[in-house]
Design a protein around this motif. Structure first.
Motif, PDB file in Angstrom:
ATOM      1  N   LEU A  74       2.674  28.526 -34.613  1.00 28.60           N
ATOM      2  CA  LEU A  74       2.132  27.168 -34.660  1.00 28.60           C
ATOM      3  C   LEU A  74       0.830  27.100 -33.881  1.00 28.60           C
ATOM      4  O   LEU A  74       0.678  27.763 -32.850  1.00 28.60           O
ATOM      5  CB  LEU A  74       3.132  26.179 -34.055  1.00 28.60           C
ATOM      6  N   GLN A  75      -0.099  26.291 -34.343  1.00 29.82           N
ATOM      7  CA  GLN A  75      -1.362  26.149 -33.648  1.00 29.82           C
ATOM      8  C   GLN A  75      -1.730  24.668 -33.558  1.00 29.82           C
ATOM      9  O   GLN A  75      -1.279  23.856 -34.373  1.00 29.82           O
ATOM     10  CB  GLN A  75      -2.460  26.929 -34.369  1.00 29.82           C
ATOM     11  N   PRO A  76      -2.538  24.296 -32.568  1.00 32.72           N
ATOM     12  CA  PRO A  76      -2.935  22.889 -32.446  1.00 32.72           C
ATOM     13  C   PRO A  76      -3.739  22.443 -33.663  1.00 32.72           C
ATOM     14  O   PRO A  76      -4.475  23.222 -34.257  1.00 32.72           O
ATOM     15  CB  PRO A  76      -3.807  22.881 -31.184  1.00 32.72           C
ATOM     16  N   ASP A  77      -3.564  21.177 -34.033  1.00 32.10           N
ATOM     17  CA  ASP A  77      -4.397  20.598 -35.089  1.00 32.10           C
ATOM     18  C   ASP A  77      -5.094  19.380 -34.489  1.00 32.10           C
ATOM     19  O   ASP A  77      -6.203  19.495 -33.988  1.00 32.10           O
ATOM     20  CB  ASP A  77      -3.529  20.241 -36.294  1.00 32.10           C
ATOM     21  N   LEU A  78      -4.457  18.238 -34.435  1.00 30.48           N
ATOM     22  CA  LEU A  78      -5.046  17.088 -33.744  1.00 30.48           C
ATOM     23  C   LEU A  78      -4.680  17.087 -32.258  1.00 30.48           C
ATOM     24  O   LEU A  78      -5.346  16.427 -31.455  1.00 30.48           O
ATOM     25  CB  LEU A  78      -4.582  15.790 -34.396  1.00 30.48           C
ATOM     26  N   ALA A  79      -3.594  17.775 -31.900  1.00 28.95           N
ATOM     27  CA  ALA A  79      -3.213  17.863 -30.487  1.00 28.95           C
ATOM     28  C   ALA A  79      -3.981  19.005 -29.837  1.00 28.95           C
ATOM     29  O   ALA A  79      -4.054  20.100 -30.386  1.00 28.95           O
ATOM     30  CB  ALA A  79      -1.716  18.099 -30.361  1.00 28.95           C
ATOM     31  N   LEU A  80      -4.573  18.740 -28.677  1.00 34.36           N
ATOM     32  CA  LEU A  80      -5.219  19.820 -27.923  1.00 34.36           C
ATOM     33  C   LEU A  80      -4.176  20.673 -27.231  1.00 34.36           C
ATOM     34  O   LEU A  80      -4.325  21.886 -27.106  1.00 34.36           O
ATOM     35  CB  LEU A  80      -6.173  19.233 -26.891  1.00 34.36           C
ATOM     36  N   SER A  81      -3.100  20.013 -26.763  1.00 36.87           N
ATOM     37  CA  SER A  81      -2.051  20.723 -26.042  1.00 36.87           C
ATOM     38  C   SER A  81      -0.788  19.881 -26.068  1.00 36.87           C
ATOM     39  O   SER A  81      -0.813  18.703 -26.426  1.00 36.87           O
ATOM     40  CB  SER A  81      -2.471  20.979 -24.582  1.00 36.87           C
ATOM     41  N   TRP A  82       0.337  20.502 -25.692  1.00 35.73           N
ATOM     42  CA  TRP A  82       1.589  19.764 -25.571  1.00 35.73           C
ATOM     43  C   TRP A  82       2.434  20.391 -24.479  1.00 35.73           C
ATOM     44  O   TRP A  82       2.277  21.562 -24.136  1.00 35.73           O
ATOM     45  CB  TRP A  82       2.355  19.729 -26.896  1.00 35.73           C
ATOM     46  N   LYS A  86      10.716  17.011 -18.803  1.00 38.29           N
ATOM     47  CA  LYS A  86      11.751  17.524 -17.896  1.00 38.29           C
ATOM     48  C   LYS A  86      13.150  17.354 -18.477  1.00 38.29           C
ATOM     49  O   LYS A  86      14.061  18.109 -18.150  1.00 38.29           O
ATOM     50  CB  LYS A  86      11.648  16.795 -16.550  1.00 38.29           C
ATOM     51  N   ASP A  87      13.310  16.352 -19.363  1.00 36.78           N
ATOM     52  CA  ASP A  87      14.633  16.123 -19.959  1.00 36.78           C
ATOM     53  C   ASP A  87      14.932  17.084 -21.102  1.00 36.78           C
ATOM     54  O   ASP A  87      16.029  17.057 -21.664  1.00 36.78           O
ATOM     55  CB  ASP A  87      14.736  14.678 -20.449  1.00 36.78           C
ATOM     56  N   LYS A  88      13.974  17.923 -21.452  1.00 32.40           N
ATOM     57  CA  LYS A  88      14.105  18.907 -22.546  1.00 32.40           C
ATOM     58  C   LYS A  88      14.269  18.237 -23.907  1.00 32.40           C
ATOM     59  O   LYS A  88      14.543  18.907 -24.901  1.00 32.40           O
ATOM     60  CB  LYS A  88      15.292  19.860 -22.316  1.00 32.40           C
ATOM     61  N   ARG A  89      14.134  16.942 -23.956  1.00 32.07           N
ATOM     62  CA  ARG A  89      14.239  16.235 -25.235  1.00 32.07           C
ATOM     63  C   ARG A  89      13.035  15.306 -25.436  1.00 32.07           C
ATOM     64  O   ARG A  89      13.152  14.210 -25.982  1.00 32.07           O
ATOM     65  CB  ARG A  89      15.531  15.422 -25.308  1.00 32.07           C
ATOM     66  N   SER A  90      11.898  15.760 -24.980  1.00 32.19           N
ATOM     67  CA  SER A  90      10.666  15.013 -25.201  1.00 32.19           C
ATOM     68  C   SER A  90       9.488  15.976 -25.142  1.00 32.19           C
ATOM     69  O   SER A  90       9.564  17.037 -24.509  1.00 32.19           O
ATOM     70  CB  SER A  90      10.495  13.885 -24.175  1.00 32.19           C
ATOM     71  N   LEU A  91       8.413  15.606 -25.810  1.00 28.24           N
ATOM     72  CA  LEU A  91       7.172  16.370 -25.791  1.00 28.24           C
ATOM     73  C   LEU A  91       6.028  15.403 -25.530  1.00 28.24           C
ATOM     74  O   LEU A  91       6.006  14.285 -26.066  1.00 28.24           O
ATOM     75  CB  LEU A  91       6.952  17.069 -27.132  1.00 28.24           C
ATOM     76  N   ILE A  92       5.100  15.827 -24.692  1.00 27.63           N
ATOM     77  CA  ILE A  92       3.916  15.009 -24.391  1.00 27.63           C
ATOM     78  C   ILE A  92       2.704  15.729 -24.985  1.00 27.63           C
ATOM     79  O   ILE A  92       2.440  16.896 -24.666  1.00 27.63           O
ATOM     80  CB  ILE A  92       3.751  14.817 -22.878  1.00 27.63           C
ATOM     81  N   PHE A  93       1.986  15.027 -25.863  1.00 30.84           N
ATOM     82  CA  PHE A  93       0.834  15.602 -26.561  1.00 30.84           C
ATOM     83  C   PHE A  93      -0.460  14.998 -26.030  1.00 30.84           C
ATOM     84  O   PHE A  93      -0.573  13.788 -25.860  1.00 30.84           O
ATOM     85  CB  PHE A  93       0.926  15.317 -28.065  1.00 30.84           C
ATOM     86  N   LYS A  94      -1.439  15.857 -25.781  1.00 31.06           N
ATOM     87  CA  LYS A  94      -2.805  15.428 -25.479  1.00 31.06           C
ATOM     88  C   LYS A  94      -3.636  15.573 -26.754  1.00 31.06           C
ATOM     89  O   LYS A  94      -3.661  16.653 -27.366  1.00 31.06           O
ATOM     90  CB  LYS A  94      -3.408  16.301 -24.367  1.00 31.06           C
ATOM     91  N   LEU A  95      -4.289  14.487 -27.157  1.00 27.11           N
ATOM     92  CA  LEU A  95      -5.037  14.485 -28.413  1.00 27.11           C
ATOM     93  C   LEU A  95      -6.479  14.921 -28.215  1.00 27.11           C
ATOM     94  O   LEU A  95      -7.033  14.822 -27.115  1.00 27.11           O
ATOM     95  CB  LEU A  95      -5.012  13.080 -29.020  1.00 27.11           C
ATOM     96  N   SER A 149      -4.634   6.213 -24.257  1.00 28.06           N
ATOM     97  CA  SER A 149      -5.301   6.245 -25.559  1.00 28.06           C
ATOM     98  C   SER A 149      -5.323   7.636 -26.183  1.00 28.06           C
ATOM     99  O   SER A 149      -5.454   7.773 -27.399  1.00 28.06           O
ATOM    100  CB  SER A 149      -6.725   5.714 -25.442  1.00 28.06           C
ATOM    101  N   GLN A 150      -5.190   8.673 -25.348  1.00 25.44           N
ATOM    102  CA  GLN A 150      -5.239  10.045 -25.857  1.00 25.44           C
ATOM    103  C   GLN A 150      -3.970  10.832 -25.558  1.00 25.44           C
ATOM    104  O   GLN A 150      -3.965  12.062 -25.676  1.00 25.44           O
ATOM    105  CB  GLN A 150      -6.455  10.773 -25.254  1.00 25.44           C
ATOM    106  N   THR A 151      -2.912  10.147 -25.185  1.00 27.86           N
ATOM    107  CA  THR A 151      -1.662  10.835 -24.845  1.00 27.86           C
ATOM    108  C   THR A 151      -0.488  10.091 -25.481  1.00 27.86           C
ATOM    109  O   THR A 151      -0.412   8.867 -25.415  1.00 27.86           O
ATOM    110  CB  THR A 151      -1.450  10.878 -23.311  1.00 27.86           C
ATOM    111  N   VAL A 152       0.413  10.851 -26.078  1.00 25.25           N
ATOM    112  CA  VAL A 152       1.577  10.246 -26.714  1.00 25.25           C
ATOM    113  C   VAL A 152       2.812  11.064 -26.353  1.00 25.25           C
ATOM    114  O   VAL A 152       2.743  12.291 -26.219  1.00 25.25           O
ATOM    115  CB  VAL A 152       1.376  10.161 -28.252  1.00 25.25           C
ATOM    116  N   GLN A 153       3.934  10.357 -26.166  1.00 19.20           N
ATOM    117  CA  GLN A 153       5.196  11.020 -25.832  1.00 19.20           C
ATOM    118  C   GLN A 153       6.206  10.783 -26.947  1.00 19.20           C
ATOM    119  O   GLN A 153       6.441   9.652 -27.360  1.00 19.20           O
ATOM    120  CB  GLN A 153       5.754  10.485 -24.514  1.00 19.20           C
TER     121      GLN A 153
END
Length: 524
Positions: A74-82, A86-95, A149-153
């Motif tokens: 997998l490679q980034p597309d619109l997300a710069l990083s993810w 800590k709960d292992k059931r969430s991901l935080i994306f930087k756009l 504005s540039q981060t989504v969970q």
């Protein structure tokens, strides 16, 4: 659907198909001949057919994207990083803060929240890909959250690894839509659904100029795409339902690409000047599915084993279908993580007879339902002949696709020769079809075969929670070996996508999954 008038440039492009004297397509336009009659909607929340999913990679971007040269990465597309929460059931994306849609609107976390939540709320056919994370119309707004504005969970309730979630987010249904553009065309609170059926609002390298159902789809370049400006200015995808006509257009130079050719058309193009025939590995499996509840004999594992030795794999793939298929005997297509490549079975009618005799099975007759179109009917006729040499009489019941599908879903069949393609690039898509039957109303392939193994259900669900990719692949190999050894599925063939391109075409990329079609690097 709103009727769209042809623009003058489009008319000029399409007229070129009618005159053999025009021996070349416009230098800045890619012309493709294919059938687009399957199209339901170009809204990524609904489109689930070959034509639409092939378009989405060129119209939209997602947070992450499978590398088409190595789809397991997998490679980034619109997300710069993810980052995994800590709960292992969430991901935080930087756009990507510089990303903009074709409209010029900035792409923000609000667009990501809007796009993924609307899939669940609209509840169209491909929505199950995201809703299996535990997302519902009632909870999705709390599980997909704007941080800034540039981060989504993104959070999920399913016991699933981040690797599995990222795979789902790389599916076409997870395309990011320009929320301002979609809502500007909203009707009756439909989140822009009707308008997006024939328009686009993405950040991909192309945008829809016009779409006329059953006639043509025209795309214009989006030079401001975060993926980079495409090399050509436009694409014309012309509806040509007849495969022979598609071949002729390519030979004449009136098309640059001809899709979905038959084995005869591809063989006929071999050695022709100016064209290049291609047989690209494709993640579509063809197999025999036996209704284990149809009779005691058809539910006997000895019959399933004998059937594996009565499938003339090599002859069908290499002689009958002229290389259009490759022999493949497990439920994950070649190219998928964990796919088995071994081929433990070959055509051996004597061995099949011995297996049936030991089980006390004799004078077996089964009715084989089959689509009356090639290659289904061709394969079924070959199976009729090969099974006869093993002492099994096969009566063919040809019908149109809808008739066959209706009988199978009603469990009113003995056996069916059918095909199956994955819904997204993750092994769970096929494991949940072939090995999973929770008997809770889910109409999986295992349910349609009347096959219920609780231990396989447990293993299928456990596999999506495994975080280590190597261990996860091993879990799917174990599942495949079980299904391959004894199940009412005799998997025999994997298809190839048969297309042909003009020899001057460069940069065309197509991967193993149906959506992995990319036009942005094409030049001529």
């Amino acid at each position: 659907m709103k009727k769209i008038s042809y623009s003058m440039p489009l008319l000029a492009s399409l007229t070129a198909f009618c005159y053999p004297a025009l021996a070349a397509t416009p230098a800045n336009t890619l012309v493709i001949a294919q059938s687009i009659d399957d199209t339901s909607s170009f809204d990524p929340a609904q489109g689930f057919e070959l034509t639409t999913v092939q378009a989405f990679n060129n119209l939209y971007q997602r947070l992450v994207q499978a590398d088409v040269q190595n789809p397991q990465r997998l490679q980034p597309d619109l997300a710069l990083s993810w980052q995994l929460g800590k709960d292992k059931r969430s991901l935080i994306f930087k756009l990507n803060p510089k990303a903009r849609f074709a409209s010029g609107n900035a792409l923000t976390a609000d667009d990501v929240v809007f796009s993924l939540a609307r899939v669940v709320k609209l509840n169209q056919e491909p929505s199950f890909i995201l809703s299996q994370l535990g997302w519902t119309a009632q909870n999705v707004d709390s599980l997909i959250r704007r941080v800034d504005s540039q981060t989504v969970q993104l959070s999920w309730t399913l016991d699933a690894s981040a690797d599995f979630v990222l795979r789902l987010l790389s599916a076409p249904v997870a395309s990011i839509v320009d929320s301002k553009e979609a809502l500007a065309h909203q009707q009756d609170n439909d989140l822009g659904h009707q308008w997006l059926g024939s328009h686009s609002a993405g950040s991909g390298p192309f945008r829809i100029r016009s779409y006329v159902p059953h006639e043509a789809l025209v795309l214009d370049a989006n030079p401001s795409s975060p993926r980079g400006a495409p090399k050509l200015k436009s694409i014309v995808i012309k509806n040509v339902p007849d495969a022979a006509a598609r071949r002729l257009l390519l030979e004449q130079g009136d098309a640059d690409i001809a899709r979905n050719l038959g084995a005869d058309q591809l063989a006929g193009l071999a050695g022709k000047p100016g064209v290049k025939p291609l047989a690209i590995p494709f993640a579509s499996l063809y197999f025999l599915q036996i209704n284990s509840k149809a009779s005691p004999a058809l539910g006997n594992p000895a019959f399933w084993e004998a059937a594996r030795w009565l499938f003339d794999y090599q002859k069908i793939a290499n002689q009958l279908l002229q290389g259009q298929f490759q022999v493949h005997q497990s439920f994950l297509p070649d190219g998928y993580p964990g796919a088995l490549k071994d081929q433990p079975y070959r055509y051996d009618p004597d061995k099949a007879r011995a297996i049936l005799a030991r089980a006390g099975l004799s004078n077996i007759t089964l009715k084989l339902s089959v689509n009356n179109q090639p290659p289904y009917l061709d394969i079924a006729q070959a199976l009729q002949a090969s099974f006869a040499k093993g002492g099994v009489k096969v009566e063919l019941l040809p019908g149109i696709s809808a008739q066959v599908s209706t009988k199978v879903k009603a469990l009113d069949y003995d056996a069916v020769l059918t095909s199956w393609g994955p819904d997204y690039f993750d092994p769970h898509t096929n494991a949940s079809a072939f090995a999973y039957n929770p008997e809770n109303g889910s109409k999986t392939l295992a349910w349609r075969a009347g096959w219920h193994i609780p231990e396989l259900n447990r293993q299928t669900l456990a596999a999506i929670a495994i975080a280590d990719p190597a261990k996860r692949a091993a879990a799917y190999q174990k599942l495949q070996k079980t299904v391959q050894k004894s199940s009412p599925f005799v998997i025999g063939l994997q298809a190839r996508s048969l297309i042909a391109v003009r020899s001057n075409l460069k940069g065309y990329v197509q991967g193993v999954n149906p959506d992995m079609v990319f036009y942005d690097k094409v030049s001529k």
